[in-house]
Every structure is written in structure tokens, then in C-alpha cells.
Write a protein that holds these residues in place. Structure first.
Motif, PDB file in Angstrom:
ATOM      1  N   GLN A 645      46.404 -52.299  49.297  1.00 14.09           N
ATOM      2  CA  GLN A 645      45.601 -51.268  48.871  1.00 14.09           C
ATOM      3  C   GLN A 645      45.876 -50.000  48.712  1.00 14.09           C
ATOM      4  OE1 GLN A 645      41.548 -52.335  51.684  1.00 14.09           O
ATOM      5  NE2 GLN A 645      43.201 -53.622  51.735  1.00 14.09           N
ATOM      6  N   LEU A 646      46.933 -49.877  49.317  1.00 16.09           N
ATOM      7  CA  LEU A 646      47.150 -48.427  49.780  1.00 16.09           C
ATOM      8  C   LEU A 646      48.048 -48.509  47.999  1.00 16.09           C
ATOM      9  CD1 LEU A 646      47.939 -45.730  50.117  1.00 16.09           C
ATOM     10  CD2 LEU A 646      49.938 -46.229  51.275  1.00 16.09           C
ATOM     11  N   GLN A 647      49.112 -48.764  47.589  1.00 12.04           N
ATOM     12  CA  GLN A 647      49.811 -49.725  46.509  1.00 12.04           C
ATOM     13  C   GLN A 647      49.485 -49.570  45.552  1.00 12.04           C
ATOM     14  OE1 GLN A 647      52.519 -52.646  45.950  1.00 12.04           O
ATOM     15  NE2 GLN A 647      52.475 -53.133  43.647  1.00 12.04           N
ATOM     16  N   TYR A 648      47.788 -49.782  45.523  1.00  9.13           N
ATOM     17  CA  TYR A 648      46.830 -49.911  43.744  1.00  9.13           C
ATOM     18  C   TYR A 648      45.431 -49.135  44.442  1.00  9.13           C
ATOM     19  CZ  TYR A 648      49.876 -53.934  42.649  1.00  9.13           C
ATOM     20  OH  TYR A 648      50.238 -54.407  41.818  1.00  9.13           O
ATOM     21  N   GLY A 649      45.894 -47.554  44.472  1.00  9.47           N
ATOM     22  CA  GLY A 649      45.213 -46.852  44.912  1.00  9.47           C
ATOM     23  C   GLY A 649      44.253 -46.349  45.219  1.00  9.47           C
ATOM     24  N   ASP A 650      44.027 -47.456  46.893  1.00  5.41           N
ATOM     25  CA  ASP A 650      42.754 -47.503  47.581  1.00  5.41           C
ATOM     26  C   ASP A 650      43.198 -46.783  49.460  1.00  5.41           C
ATOM     27  OD1 ASP A 650      40.640 -47.519  49.421  1.00  5.41           O
ATOM     28  OD2 ASP A 650      40.698 -49.322  48.704  1.00  5.41           O
ATOM     29  N   PRO A 651      43.786 -45.863  49.773  1.00  7.41           N
ATOM     30  CA  PRO A 651      44.422 -45.200  50.491  1.00  7.41           C
ATOM     31  C   PRO A 651      42.945 -45.574  52.246  1.00  7.41           C
ATOM     32  CG  PRO A 651      43.303 -43.304  49.667  1.00  7.41           C
ATOM     33  CD  PRO A 651      43.331 -44.362  49.170  1.00  7.41           C
ATOM     34  N   ALA A 652      42.260 -45.461  52.487  1.00  9.46           N
ATOM     35  CA  ALA A 652      40.898 -45.832  53.391  1.00  9.46           C
ATOM     36  C   ALA A 652      41.611 -46.945  54.100  1.00  9.46           C
ATOM     37  CB  ALA A 652      39.900 -46.283  52.722  1.00  9.46           C
ATOM     38  N   ALA A 653      41.908 -47.610  53.548  1.00  3.23           N
ATOM     39  CA  ALA A 653      42.700 -48.724  55.157  1.00  3.23           C
ATOM     40  C   ALA A 653      43.380 -48.393  55.559  1.00  3.23           C
ATOM     41  CB  ALA A 653      42.671 -50.357  54.821  1.00  3.23           C
ATOM     42  N   ALA A 654      44.718 -47.926  54.577  1.00  2.00           N
ATOM     43  CA  ALA A 654      45.902 -47.579  55.623  1.00  2.00           C
ATOM     44  C   ALA A 654      45.828 -46.203  56.542  1.00  2.00           C
ATOM     45  CB  ALA A 654      46.887 -46.914  54.557  1.00  2.00           C
ATOM     46  N   LEU A 655      45.076 -44.995  56.272  1.00  2.00           N
ATOM     47  CA  LEU A 655      44.601 -43.997  56.747  1.00  2.00           C
ATOM     48  C   LEU A 655      44.095 -44.232  58.301  1.00  2.00           C
ATOM     49  CD1 LEU A 655      43.507 -41.871  53.470  1.00  2.00           C
ATOM     50  CD2 LEU A 655      45.690 -41.543  55.221  1.00  2.00           C
ATOM     51  N   ALA A 656      43.285 -45.420  58.059  1.00  2.00           N
ATOM     52  CA  ALA A 656      42.687 -45.882  59.411  1.00  2.00           C
ATOM     53  C   ALA A 656      43.391 -46.644  60.292  1.00  2.00           C
ATOM     54  CB  ALA A 656      41.562 -46.815  59.308  1.00  2.00           C
ATOM     55  N   TRP A 657      44.221 -47.130  59.921  1.00  2.00           N
ATOM     56  CA  TRP A 657      45.394 -47.717  60.422  1.00  2.00           C
ATOM     57  C   TRP A 657      46.082 -46.906  61.360  1.00  2.00           C
ATOM     58  CZ3 TRP A 657      50.624 -48.022  59.221  1.00  2.00           C
ATOM     59  CH2 TRP A 657      51.475 -48.747  59.843  1.00  2.00           C
ATOM     60  N   GLY A 658      46.538 -46.125  60.314  1.00  2.00           N
ATOM     61  CA  GLY A 658      47.558 -44.355  60.911  1.00  2.00           C
ATOM     62  C   GLY A 658      46.440 -44.190  62.389  1.00  2.00           C
ATOM     63  N   ASP A 676      56.824 -52.188  59.514  1.00  2.00           N
ATOM     64  CA  ASP A 676      55.716 -51.442  60.128  1.00  2.00           C
ATOM     65  C   ASP A 676      55.755 -50.494  60.158  1.00  2.00           C
ATOM     66  OD1 ASP A 676      56.400 -54.390  61.383  1.00  2.00           O
ATOM     67  OD2 ASP A 676      54.383 -53.920  62.707  1.00  2.00           O
ATOM     68  N   TYR A 677      56.918 -50.020  60.158  1.00  2.00           N
ATOM     69  CA  TYR A 677      57.373 -48.533  60.370  1.00  2.00           C
ATOM     70  C   TYR A 677      57.833 -47.648  58.855  1.00  2.00           C
ATOM     71  CZ  TYR A 677      57.721 -47.906  64.875  1.00  2.00           C
ATOM     72  OH  TYR A 677      57.804 -47.836  66.825  1.00  2.00           O
ATOM     73  N   GLN A 678      57.404 -48.496  57.824  1.00  2.00           N
ATOM     74  CA  GLN A 678      57.693 -48.329  56.487  1.00  2.00           C
ATOM     75  C   GLN A 678      56.604 -47.874  56.375  1.00  2.00           C
ATOM     76  OE1 GLN A 678      59.970 -49.931  53.687  1.00  2.00           O
ATOM     77  NE2 GLN A 678      61.533 -50.930  54.482  1.00  2.00           N
ATOM     78  N   LEU A 679      55.034 -48.675  56.184  1.00  2.00           N
ATOM     79  CA  LEU A 679      53.935 -48.686  56.262  1.00  2.00           C
ATOM     80  C   LEU A 679      53.395 -47.395  57.291  1.00  2.00           C
ATOM     81  CD1 LEU A 679      51.333 -49.334  54.952  1.00  2.00           C
ATOM     82  CD2 LEU A 679      50.952 -50.730  56.371  1.00  2.00           C
ATOM     83  N   PHE A 680      53.630 -46.766  58.123  1.00  2.00           N
ATOM     84  CA  PHE A 680      53.292 -45.962  58.658  1.00  2.00           C
ATOM     85  C   PHE A 680      54.469 -44.257  57.755  1.00  2.00           C
ATOM     86  CE2 PHE A 680      53.925 -43.351  62.436  1.00  2.00           C
ATOM     87  CZ  PHE A 680      52.884 -42.734  62.934  1.00  2.00           C
ATOM     88  N   ALA A 681      55.438 -44.719  57.517  1.00  2.00           N
ATOM     89  CA  ALA A 681      55.630 -43.571  56.947  1.00  2.00           C
ATOM     90  C   ALA A 681      55.270 -43.225  55.579  1.00  2.00           C
ATOM     91  CB  ALA A 681      57.060 -44.187  56.886  1.00  2.00           C
ATOM     92  N   ARG A 682      54.850 -44.300  55.361  1.00  2.84           N
ATOM     93  CA  ARG A 682      53.339 -44.363  53.649  1.00  2.84           C
ATOM     94  C   ARG A 682      52.582 -43.328  54.301  1.00  2.84           C
ATOM     95  NH1 ARG A 682      55.468 -46.841  49.288  1.00  2.84           N
ATOM     96  NH2 ARG A 682      57.301 -48.554  49.315  1.00  2.84           N
ATOM     97  N   VAL A 683      51.964 -43.639  55.466  1.00  2.00           N
ATOM     98  CA  VAL A 683      50.347 -42.815  55.839  1.00  2.00           C
ATOM     99  C   VAL A 683      51.002 -41.378  56.450  1.00  2.00           C
ATOM    100  CG1 VAL A 683      48.898 -43.122  57.396  1.00  2.00           C
ATOM    101  CG2 VAL A 683      49.183 -45.324  56.651  1.00  2.00           C
ATOM    102  N   LEU A 684      52.144 -41.184  56.247  1.00  3.03           N
ATOM    103  CA  LEU A 684      52.036 -40.140  57.471  1.00  3.03           C
ATOM    104  C   LEU A 684      52.231 -39.504  56.255  1.00  3.03           C
ATOM    105  CD1 LEU A 684      54.978 -40.270  59.670  1.00  3.03           C
ATOM    106  CD2 LEU A 684      52.680 -39.709  60.051  1.00  3.03           C
ATOM    107  N   VAL A 685      53.184 -39.915  54.561  1.00  5.06           N
ATOM    108  CA  VAL A 685      53.081 -38.681  54.174  1.00  5.06           C
ATOM    109  C   VAL A 685      52.018 -38.790  52.764  1.00  5.06           C
ATOM    110  CG1 VAL A 685      54.341 -38.609  51.318  1.00  5.06           C
ATOM    111  CG2 VAL A 685      55.632 -39.673  53.054  1.00  5.06           C
ATOM    112  N   LEU A 686      50.726 -39.646  53.633  1.00  7.40           N
ATOM    113  CA  LEU A 686      49.736 -39.743  52.356  1.00  7.40           C
ATOM    114  C   LEU A 686      49.107 -38.430  53.556  1.00  7.40           C
ATOM    115  CD1 LEU A 686      48.130 -41.043  50.773  1.00  7.40           C
ATOM    116  CD2 LEU A 686      46.977 -42.158  52.063  1.00  7.40           C
ATOM    117  N   GLN A 687      48.675 -37.773  54.316  1.00  4.55           N
ATOM    118  CA  GLN A 687      48.343 -37.195  55.792  1.00  4.55           C
ATOM    119  C   GLN A 687      48.793 -35.790  55.690  1.00  4.55           C
ATOM    120  OE1 GLN A 687      48.806 -38.949  59.631  1.00  4.55           O
ATOM    121  NE2 GLN A 687      46.683 -39.570  58.964  1.00  4.55           N
TER     122      GLN A 687
END
Length: 877
Positions: A645-658, A676-687
Motif C-alpha cells: 500500500q505504501l509503495q503504491y501511494g497509500d501511507p496510512a497503514a504504514a504510518l499506523a503500524w509505525g 521488518d526494519y526496512q519497512l520501519f526505515a521507510r516509515v521514518l523517512v515518511l515521517q
């Protein structure tokens, strides 16, 4: 399944009674001074209780836990825990008795903890413990049996990094194989010595009162002094004194300060038994654990039940192993004494006792114990026959179990059974599960044996031998050399010598559950390229078709994943479909392949624009994992849905998980947690938490590169490039992207960049312009043709790919021009492009002509003018 009171799992059975706090079998003597010491020690990581046998160590800890209501995980260790992954399996199972979710979290990494790469697996275990947020005492009884250097080192790492609230208590006869003094200096460890454990005269008097022996204070104190407070010595003395009418002379002549006296005490206990009981004790002393039925089989005594009940009533130095009182073991010292006595009995043939024990265990389907008894009795034929019969079952078990069983059989006997010899060598090398160096040495032995003995073999046997030899060499090339090209050559010889397949024992992979199976293998530079990986897969398919077609499931799945990264989506879909056909037929631990196949299918659906179908597929997989009771499988599939979902433009679930994932940029990360930690890194960048993201990404990249995981490395570099671009650090962003391209080009991985989406595509355009101006060049730099192949795959990007320079020069001329910018010689360009030197000279002449230049410097100036013209006339994408 229950057999004679023992709970057995479908695979890797663990003896549940070893995880039970020992029962108290006699009146306890209060020892408040030691209880206070144990309580004070809880502020550190470790308590070591180190004293010889018989000083009441186990009783002290078990009673303290009971009195204070402490939450504890208990493991009673034995010599069998000193090898393979069994030590860590029991520790994890004990913790799971208290926290059931712990087992599924750490089970995949347990086999790695007895190898030199234990650190990565322990990070998973420690992180999981840290998330429990509860207090726990882990008690390891008889820790002195752990002599293996790697196990000692891994446990040292474990206790050094224990999370808050977790405490370890070691009960041992000797100092452990790692330095406790270092931890004591840091106030992380406490210990109770032999001097602490000795009975005081007051405690001794209380003990004799509890036994109803009428000793005055003087006699009681004298006996405590003579035994030097040795608790078992006092117990043995009390047993011997029951037959003494005048106890004072006995105590006066009693000496408890030598080994001989301890031997005497045992003999006093043993000598008062009737002949039948003596015989019963001696014959069953070979057993690690026993029940009535096993004792009857070994001793031949029909009245075994009555004898066992008599032993239990008299507390004749036995330990109950279960709450039902069906399984027992002898006290270690008593067992050693009985076995020494057994050696002196000429009328008892010890090897026959081992055979009887092996036969009984075999009949009860306790195969591991049966093999062990056969091997102890040197009944190699029975052990070999049982191992041969177990072929289909061994496939269900991990490689370390196979190693343990086969390592006991002498090499010369194994060589007489090539199936077992090569199975052992293969088990040491496959999946990096053992000692690759030892596996290579076995191959040298196999070569020497063949050179000396092949003349006596028939052609059929020679071919079978050579086929297995080449198969194991192929395994060595894959896991020891990371060279698929050489592996393919070895497997070609397998088919040559055994077109109908080979017969070997195969264990189950021991690597943790991962979202992408191809990521679990170390990939040498270029060895996942189309030129090498595709022929290798076809060759292995031919081998597996003859050996065991069920292996085709994993092989085709691996190839489908590689095809995806080559951006051959149609072929990837075909191969994952073929893989599922075989995966569906594999009843043995299919979750590794199922999870990865669902994730690949979801990626393919998303790439086609069917995101809803992709997410539904992942949700269906989660339901299947829940039904199979595999929490980690559920978690991986859930995280992949968030990532898609994050890859295709919907960050909501990723932010909630973070917000709720409890991960930190400062966590120690295992290679098995990269997903797990690559996804977490993406969330940190997003935030916009860039400092945290940068810290984490640096460590993830080091981990991926050191473990030879180029897909992960390229993805991490892309995330870093996007982060730097967001911070307007454009030059650094392009450097990171260039590194990602270099990692990926050798293996033809184009899809990585397409999956990263618009931010990376924009950076690729900027990098092309920079390369055309002569920047980011060098011998190992990514080629323009590789970058163009990525951009050409992007829908609607064809027009924007072409610059005035690209319109002026042909594709091959652009490749040559890139080589010139990288300061490569004509011959180096020819080698890189796989063309002749004369062809390069011709292209160079045409380039200079089209750019109206006479040398490289003039050509670069003209190329920069063309790039400037484009930026003036057309907005940048």
C-alpha cells in the motif's frame, strides 16, 4: 502424541519433563541466608551457583522460586544438549512454557545458534524477550555439561545483552565456558560458591532431626565437619547409619574429606540392597531416562514395576522427570557409580544392554534415542539400517539432527555406506547449517577412498558413488563458494552418472521464515544474472526431477522470484504457478514456501494494477497461517500488505503500524529482521525523522552487504537516496542511487527500481544527465544502457527517456561514450560490452564525428551543451 508419558511433537521432539521444576522429595531445611543472596542477585543479569555435585543447588533454587512465587523457565540440561541446536531449543521451549508466543517468534533462528553465526539469531531472541515487558527467571540446571565452545560463546553473548526484567540463574558443578568475572566487575553477575552452599552445623542439626536420627548436637556437628557440609554426604551417611545400632563409632571413624569416602558412601548404600535390586540397578544404569517398560526390556526382570516402586519409595538417588512419576533418571553421581560397578561385572555384557535399549526405543518409535543406544553399544549395522529406513522422516527434520546422528558413525564405516557418508557431508554444508570445512575434509576422504577402492566396485556402484560425490560438491559450490556457475557443472555430472536420480538423506532448511526465499541465500556478484541463474535452475530441475520432484516447489519459487527482479513478470507468474503445484503436495513444513509464494503473487497482482486482489490474496494467506498456528507467517504477510500500500501511494497503514510496532532505530538488527526494519526505515523517512532513518539505514546496509544480500542492499540504498533527495542533498542522493545500480546491474535486477516508484525514477533521469556530462563515472560504474532498460519499462516514460544526446547517438554509441567518460581503455570497453576492440574504435570515431570533436574533452563539452539545451527547452521530469 503421547508415548509412555512423554509428549512428542511431529518433529524435533522435546522431553517436556526437562522443562519442569524438580519436585521436592524430602523435608526441606530452611536456608534464609541463601534466599536473601538470591533475591539480592536479581538486580543483575546472571546468578551463578557453582559447587560440586550433591550440595543442594537444585533444591535451593527450586524451593526459592516456590516460596517467592517467581515466574521462571526451567531447563534440566544433559550431555545431549551439548551438541547441535538442542540446547537453544530447550531454552526457548522453557520460555515458551511461560510466554507461548515466544516459541514461534524464535523457532526459525534456533538452528543457527550453535553455529559461528549465532549473533544474528540471538538478536531475534533478545528482541523478542525485550518485547515481553515482564519479569522472568531462566534457570539452567547442570550447566556444566555445556562444553561446546560455540554454545558457550553464544550464551555469553545472550547474557551480556539480556533485556531488562530477564534474569538467568546457572546451576553448575564447574565454572562456565565464559568469563563471569568480567560481568561481576560490571555488577551484572553474582555467584554462590561451594563455601556458601555447605550446610552449617545448625542446618546439619535440622537435617538430622528431619530424618528422625537421634543425634546429639556434638555428633551432628562432628558429622557436618567431617563431610565439610556436603549435603549428599550427610544424606548418604544418614542412610548408612540406619543400620548402625551404635552410631558414635560410625561417626568417629567416618571421613568425608576424600574421594574414597564418597565412594564408600555409595557402596554402603549399594551393598545393603538385595542381589536382585543390585542387578536391576546395574543393568539399567546405562539409561539416560527410564520407565518400567524400558527397565523390563533392558534387565529382563518381570518384576520391574515392583522394583521401580521400591526405588521411588526409598528415594534411592533417583529423580522423577514428570508429574505422573512414570519417567525417572538416576542421580548423576549414583549413575556414575553404578556404571563404574557395571564395568567390573564380567557376567554382564554392557553392549547387549545398549542393544536392548535401542530395540525398545525403536519399537516405541523413539528413533533418536534408539540410534543413540545402538551407537553407544557400537551396533552400527542396526543404527545404519534404522537411518536408512528413516529416509522419508529425516526429510521432515532439520539438518542439525541429521549431522548429530551421522557424526557418531566412524568415517570408515560410513564410507561403506555411501548414502550415509555423503548425506553426512551434505548436511554439514547445505543451508550453511554446519561446519563447511569439515564437509570439505570428508569430500577429500571420499576422493581418497575412491582412488583406492573403486576398482572393486561394479560400474553401477561407481556411478552411484560419483553422482553423490558431485552432488555434495555442487552443494559446496552453492553454500561454500556462492558460485552457481561451478555448481551447475557439478550437477551436470550428477545427471551424467545417475540419470535416474541419487538416494540420499535430506534435512529440512533451518533458515527462518522469510518473505522472499531467494533473499535467504548469499548471492555472489553476478551469480543471479540471467546468464548464470537461468541455466543453473534448469540443471537443478533435471536433478530434482530424478532425486525427489517435491524439491521442485522451492526451486521454481526461487526462480520465479529472480524472474520478478529481472522484470520478466509473465515468466515469473508461470513459474510461481508451477511452484505452487509442488508446494501443495509437500506436507512437511510448507509455510516457508507458501508465505513467499503468496507475497510474490501479490506483487505480480499489484504490478498489473490489481491492488485489491493483491491485498485479498495476502489476507487469505494470513488466515491460512492462523489456521496453521504460525504467527510469524501472519506477521510477514500483514507487513507485506502495508508495504504494498505504501509503495503504491497509500501511507496510512504504514504510518499506523509505525506508531505501534515498538521498533527503534537503535535496535540491534538481525539479518532475519531486515524485512521488518526496512519497512520501519521507510516509515521514518515518511515521517521526516531523517536522523533516525539515516542511522538505521547505515546499519541495515552494512548488514545486507556483509551477508551478501544484494536485493536488500539495493533496496536500502534506494530508500537512502529518496531520503537524501527529500533533504535536498541531491549529490549524495545520486551517489547512493549509483551504488544501488552497481549492485543490481551485475545480477540484472531492474525491478527493484521500478518498485520504488516516481522518486527513484526521477533520480534516474537526473543521474543519466549527470553521466552524460562525465560525472559518476569509473570502471565499475553503472552503465547507461542498464539505466535506460529500467526507464524503458516505465509506462509513458519513453518520450522523456530521450535527451538530445541520446537522439544523436545510437544505443551502442551511448554505451561506448559512457565507457570513455569512465576513463576506460578501448580494450576495457570492448570487454565490458562483449564486443571486439575494432568495433569500439569504429564507434568512437563516429561519436567524435557526430559531436564535431577531435578528442574526448571536446566531446564532453559538446555533450554538456546538448544537455543544457534540453533543460532550456523542456521542463525536467
Amino acid at each position: 502424541m503421547m508415548i509412555n508419558g512423554t509428549e512428542l511433537g511431529a518433529q524435533e521432539p522435546l522431553l517436556h519433563s526437562k522443562l519442569t521444576v524438580p519436585r521436592t522429595v524430602s523435608t526441606l531445611i530452611p536456608r534464609p541466608r541463601l534466599s536473601e543472596r538470591l533475591m539480592d542477585a536479581m538486580s543483575g543479569n546472571v546468578t551463578l551457583i557453582c559447587a560440586p555435585a550433591g550440595f543442594g543447588k537444585t533444591t535451593l533454587v527450586s524451593e526459592w522460586l516456590l516460596q517467592h512465587g517467581k515466574q521462571a523457565a526451567w531447563v534440566s540440561l544433559d550431555s545431549g544438549d551439548n551438541q547441535g541446536s538442542r540446547f537453544w531449543r530447550y531454552i526457548s521451549a522453557a520460555i515458551a512454557e511461560v510466554f507461548p508466543a515466544y516459541w514461534e517468534e524464535v523457532k526459525p533462528v534456533l538452528p543457527l545458534l550453535h553455529t559461528e553465526g549465532y549473533e544474528q539469531g540471538l538478536i531475534v531472541c533478545l528482541n523478542t524477550l525485550g518485547r515481553l515487558n515482564e519479569e522472568l527467571i531462566l534457570v539452567l540446571d547442570d550447566f556444566h555439561v555445556i562444553q561446546n565452545e560455540i554454545l558457550s560463546a553464544s550464551f555469553s553473548y545472550f547474557v551480556d545483552h539480556l533485556p531488562r526484567g530477564i534474569h538467568v540463574c546457572l546451576i553448575s558443578r564447574t565454572e562456565p565456558g565464559f568469563s563471569v568475572a568480567r560481568m561481576e566487575a560490571r555488577q551484572l553477575a553474582s555467584r554462590l560458591h561451594t563455601e556458601d552452599m555447605r550446610f552449617t552445623e545448625k542446618e546439619g542439626a535440622q537435617f538430622f532431626q528431619s530424618t528422625e536420627l537421634l543425634l546429639n548436637e556434638e555428633l551432628s556437628s562432628a558429622l557436618v565437619r567431617k563431610t565439610e557440609g556436603w549435603i549428599t554426604g550427610l544424606k548418604l551417611a544418614s542412610i548408612a547409619m540406619r543400620r548402625q545400632e551404635n552410631k558414635e563409632p560410625f561417626i568417629r571413624h567416618f571421613a568425608g574429606d576424600s574421594r574414597e569416602v564418597k565412594q564408600y558412601l555409595f557402596e554402603e548404600v549399594f551393598s545393603v540392597q538385595n542381589d536382585r535390586m543390585k542387578q536391576f540397578l546395574l543393568t539399567n544404569s546405562i539409561l539416560k531416562r527410564w520407565n518400567v517398560s524400558l527397565c523390563m526390556a533392558v534387565s529382563g526382570f518381570e518384576d520391574s514395576r515392583e522394583l521401580v516402586e521400591s526405588i521411588e519409595r526409598s528415594h534411592l538417588f533417583v529423580v522423577a522427570l514428570d508429574d505422573k512419576g512414570e519417567w525417572f533418571r538416576f542421580h548423576h553421581l549414583f549413575s556414575e557409580f553404578l556404571q563404574r560397578r557395571l564395568e567390573q561385572e564380567k557376567d554382564i555384557h554392557k553392549e547387549l544392554l545398549y542393544k536392548a535399549a535401542g530395540d525398545w526405543c525403536s519399537e516405541q518409535r523413539l528413533a533418536e534415542e534408539a540410534v543413540e543406544y545402538y551407537l553407544q553399544g557400537q551396533y552400527y549395522e542396526q543404527a545404519v539400517l534404522l537411518l536408512r529406513e528413516m529416509t522419508s522422516r529425516v526429510v521432515d527434520w532439520e539438518w542439525s539432527n541429521l549431522q548429530k546422528w551421522l557424526s557418531v558413525i566412524p568415517s570408515d564405516i560410513l564410507l561403506q555406506h555411501p548414502v550415509l557418508f555423503f548425506s553426512y557431508a551434505n548436511s554439514l554444508i547445505a543451508e550453511e547449517s554446519g561446519d563447511i570445512t569439515e564437509g570439505e575434509e570428508l569430500l577429500h576422504q571420499a576422493d581418497a577412498w575412491y582412488a583406492e577402492s573403486s576398482g572393486a566396485l561394479s560400474e553401477v556402484l561407481r556411478h552411484e558413488y560419483l553422482a553423490m560425490l558431485h552432488y555434495v560438491r555442487g552443494t559446496l559450490m552453492v553454500f561454500g563458494r556462492n558460485d552457481l556457475k561451478l555448481a551447475k557443472e557439478e550437477y551436470e555430472q550428477v545427471v551424467r552418472y545417475a540419470p535416474n536420480g541419487i538416494k540420499m538423506l535430506f534435512g529440512q532448511p533451518e533458515k527462518p521464515l522469510q518473505p522472499i526465499t531467494v533473499k535467504t541465500y548469499k548471492i555472489g556478484r553476478g551469480h543471479a544474472s540471467k546468464a548464470i541463474a537461468a541455466p543453473y535452475t534448469m540443471q537443478m530441475a533435471e536433478v530434482y526431477q530424478a532425486v525427489n520432484p517435491i524439491f521442485l516447489g522451492k526451486l521454481f519459487l526461487n526462480h520465479a522470484e529472480v524472474l520478478y527482479y529481472w522484470n520478466d513478470l509473465s515468466a515469473a507468474a508461470d513459474y510461481v504457478s508451477k511452484a505452487m503445484t509442488w508446494i501443495g503436495q509437500n506436507p512437511n513444513r510448507p509455510e516457508h514456501d507458501l508465505v513467499a509464494s503468496w507475497i510474490l503473487q501479490a506483487k505480480l497482482k499489484a504490478a498489473e494494477g490489481h491492488m485489491l486482489e493483491a491485498l485479498e490474496l495476502l489476507e487469505g494467506g494470513q488466515r491460512r497461517m492462523k489456521w496453521m498456528d504460525i504467527p510469524r507467517g501472519m506477521e510477514i504477510l500483514h507487513l507485506e500488505g502495508i508495504r504494498l500500500q505504501l509503495q503504491y501511494g497509500d501511507p496510512a497503514a504504514a504510518l499506523a503500524w509505525g506508531e505501534q510496532c515498538q521498533l527503534s532505530s537503535r535496535d540491534r538488527v538481525s539479518v532475519f529482521e531486515l524485512f521488518d526494519y526496512q519497512l520501519f526505515a521507510r516509515v521514518l523517512v515518511l515521517q521526516g525523522r531523517w536522523d533516525e532513518a539515516e542511522e538505521l539505514l547505515d546499519r541495515l546496509l552494512y548488514l545486507a552487504e556483509s551477508e551478501m544480500r544484494p536485493i536488500d542492499a539495493a533496496e536500502i540504498l534506494c530508500i537512502t537516496a529518496v531520503m537524501l533527495q527529500s533533504r535536498e542533498e541531491h549529490r549524495k542522493a545520486l551517489i547512493q542511487l549509483e551504488e544501488a545500480l552497481q549492485v543490481s546491474e551485475a545480477n540484472d535486477f531492474t525491478r527493484i527500481f521500478l518498485d520504488e516508484g516516481a522518486p527513484v525514477i526521477e533520480l534516474l533521469h537526473e543521474l543519466i544527465r549527470a553521466k552524460q556530462q562525465g560525472r559518476y563515472r569509473g570502471k565499475d560504474s553503472a552503465s547507461l544502457s542498464f539505466i535506460r532498460s529500467i526507464l524503458a519499462a516505465v509506462d509513458g516514460m519513453a518520450e522523456s527517456v530521450n535527451s538530445p544526446l541520446e537522439a544523436l547517438l545510437t544505443s551502442r554509441e551511448m554505451d561506448v561514450f559512457q565507457g570513455l567518460l569512465d576513463h576506460l581503455s578501448g580494450r576495457e570497453i570492448a570487454e565490458k560490452l562483449n564486443v571486439t576492440y575494432e568495433t569500439v574504435k569504429t564507434h568512437r570515431k563516429r561519436i567524435y564525428s557526430k559531436l564535431n570533436a577531435t578528442n574526448l574533452g571536446e566531446a564532453i563539452i559538446q555533450a554538456e551543451k546538448l544537455s543544457d539545451l534540453k533543460r532550456t527547452n523542456k521542463p525536467q521530469i
